[in-house]
Design a protein around this motif. Structure first.
Motif, PDB file in Angstrom:
ATOM      1  N   HIS A 109      -1.040  -4.862   5.328  1.00  0.00           N
ATOM      2  CA  HIS A 109      -2.410  -4.774   5.867  1.00  0.00           C
ATOM      3  C   HIS A 109      -3.458  -4.995   4.785  1.00  0.00           C
ATOM      4  CE1 HIS A 109      -1.293  -0.667   4.631  1.00  0.00           C
ATOM      5  NE2 HIS A 109      -2.526  -0.663   4.153  1.00  0.00           N
ATOM      6  N   CYS A 123       0.843  -1.199   0.000  1.00  0.00           N
ATOM      7  CA  CYS A 123       0.000   0.000   0.000  1.00  0.00           C
ATOM      8  C   CYS A 123       0.872   1.240   0.000  1.00  0.00           C
ATOM      9  CB  CYS A 123      -0.868  -0.020   1.249  1.00  0.00           C
ATOM     10  SG  CYS A 123      -1.999   1.382   1.387  1.00  0.00           S
ATOM     11  N   SER A 155       0.539   3.559   1.947  1.00  0.00           N
ATOM     12  CA  SER A 155       0.851   3.864   3.350  1.00  0.00           C
ATOM     13  C   SER A 155       1.970   2.962   3.876  1.00  0.00           C
ATOM     14  CB  SER A 155      -0.402   3.782   4.227  1.00  0.00           C
ATOM     15  OG  SER A 155      -0.859   2.466   4.332  1.00  0.00           O
TER      16      SER A 155
HETATM   17 ZN    ZN Z   1      -3.401   0.189   2.568  1.00  0.00          ZN
END
Ligand code: ZN
Ligand code: ZN
Length: 390
Positions: A60, A38, A40
């Protein structure tokens, strides 16, 4: 088992670690079949999120097959194929009962750390996202322990491929909630800063929710091309135009009705602003680089919403609050309440309204995760989204 472990800024390694085990009756163990890197995760990779420890397992965004359930998990059985929200939620606290899943009061045993860092409490636990968010092992691994498995994971139909449903774990709901937070009305124009994966889903979602026009803003030609061709957005290249002026011109002087900041804390400001943020960060007088957010606030039309799916981690400087106040702007932000969106967005995928696979540019083996992180961070090879196969 094999897992992608964090060892410091720019240093992730695929290592052999102990298999996860059921610790509590509401746990399940999932054999991961697909997982993604991701945007992030890049904040972790760049070392800007505090409380990471060497050896922490990342990831995640993951899905897979249930291989074991705790005694209290009645809704899942061995062999079920599930997607798992990146936010961990108990399902029963004050916040979960109000569907504020990412603010669950029971899933983050380390919320006290946030009180030290922010002077204020934090949200729910998150998979693979620092000790500040619970220190949970992530899903860029062969297996993962899922706490509160009677509440989070959703079974997915066999007729859909992993890649079609994988992004229900984060980026599709995150882009969707960002658009929903704008309370879009017919005729509205929505501007989206950052045409990475979340930005791409925010663009599509803004149209699904009735926006008349969507404008994507980025500096990477491949991302802008995707926003235009896949998302149907008008696009602005940060390096080619003065964004504020261009947005005014495109909207009869009013600015976009709503602005979405899908960039977050590592925006690359240009000119004096970029130098200012770098200096302030180096002096620890500011922890984030909010260039996109500043632009969004200044550009937004009177009475509009600034919606922030991009991650922020600390203190911001030179926020144009006077402009925000004068224009009566609404601010909406925070981690996505993923649980709320799983079923409705799955239905949109089943009905063919949207095929989330359009963002995938790279498919790698789990073993190649270090290369995947590098490629994604450096935007090499026009990388937009990396999927890993354990
Ligand atoms: Zn993510
Ligand atoms: Zn809860």
């Amino acid at each position: 088992m094999k897992a992608v472990c964090w060892h410091g800024a720019g240093d992730v390694r695929v290592e052999t670690v102990p298999d996860p085990a059921i610790l509590y009756p509401r746990d399940a163990i999932i054999k991961v079949t697909s997982t993604a890197i991701c945007g992030s995760d890049l904040h972790l990779y760049d070392g800007v999120i505090p409380t990471m420890q060497k050896g922490d397992i990342l990831g995640h965004e993951f899905m897979g097959e249930v291989v074991e359930v705790g005694a209290a998990v009645k809704n899942l059985r061995k062999g079920d194929r599930v997607v798992v929200p990146f936010t961990i939620a108990c399902g029963h606290c004050h916040f979960c009962e109000r569907t504020l899943w990412s603010l669950c009061d029971n899933s983050n045993p380390n919320a006290w750390m946030a009180e030290k860092v922010y002077g204020s409490t934090s949200g729910s636990g998150l998979f693979g996202y620092s000790h500040l968010f619970g220190g949970y092992a992530g899903g860029q691994a062969e297996y993962v322990r899922v706490p509160f498995a009677d509440t989070g994971p959703m079974k997915v139909p066999e007729s859909l491929t992993d890649e079609q449903v994988l992004f229900l774990t984060d980026i599709f709901p995150t882009g969707y909630m960002a658009a929903e937070n704008c309370n879009i009305q017919p005729g509205d124009t929505v501007a989206v800063w950052g045409c990475g994966p979340v930005g791409q889903f925010a663009i599509k979602s803004a149209y699904m929710l009735g926006a008349d026009r969507v404008i994507g803003i980025d500096r990477h030609p491949k991302r802008l091309k995707m926003a235009k061709e896949q998302g149907g957005a008008e696009v602005l290249n940060l390096d080619e135009v003065e964004v504020g002026e261009a947005l005014k011109e495109m909207t009869g002087g009013w600015g976009p009705s709503h602005c979405i900041d899908a960039v977050g804390l590592e925006a690359h400001g240009s000119g004096i602003e970029g130098i200012y943020d770098n200096v302030m960060n180096a002096l620890k007088l500011e922890t984030d680089k909010p260039a996109a957010l500043r632009q969004a606030i200044v550009a937004c039309r009177k009475g509009g919403t600034v919606s922030i799916p991009g991650v922020y981690g600390g203190l911001l400087d030179k926020m144009p609050m006077g402009a925000a106040f004068a224009k009566g702007l609404t601010f909406k932000m925070g981690q996505t309440h993923v649980h709320r969106y799983l079923q409705p967005l799955l239905e949109r995928i089943v009905q063919g309204e949207l095929d989330p696979t359009f963002v995938i540019t790279h498919r790698l083996k789990l073993d190649d995760a270090p290369e995947g992180y590098r490629t994604f961070r450096d935007q090499k090879d026009d990388c937009i989204k990396v999927v890993l196969k354990p």
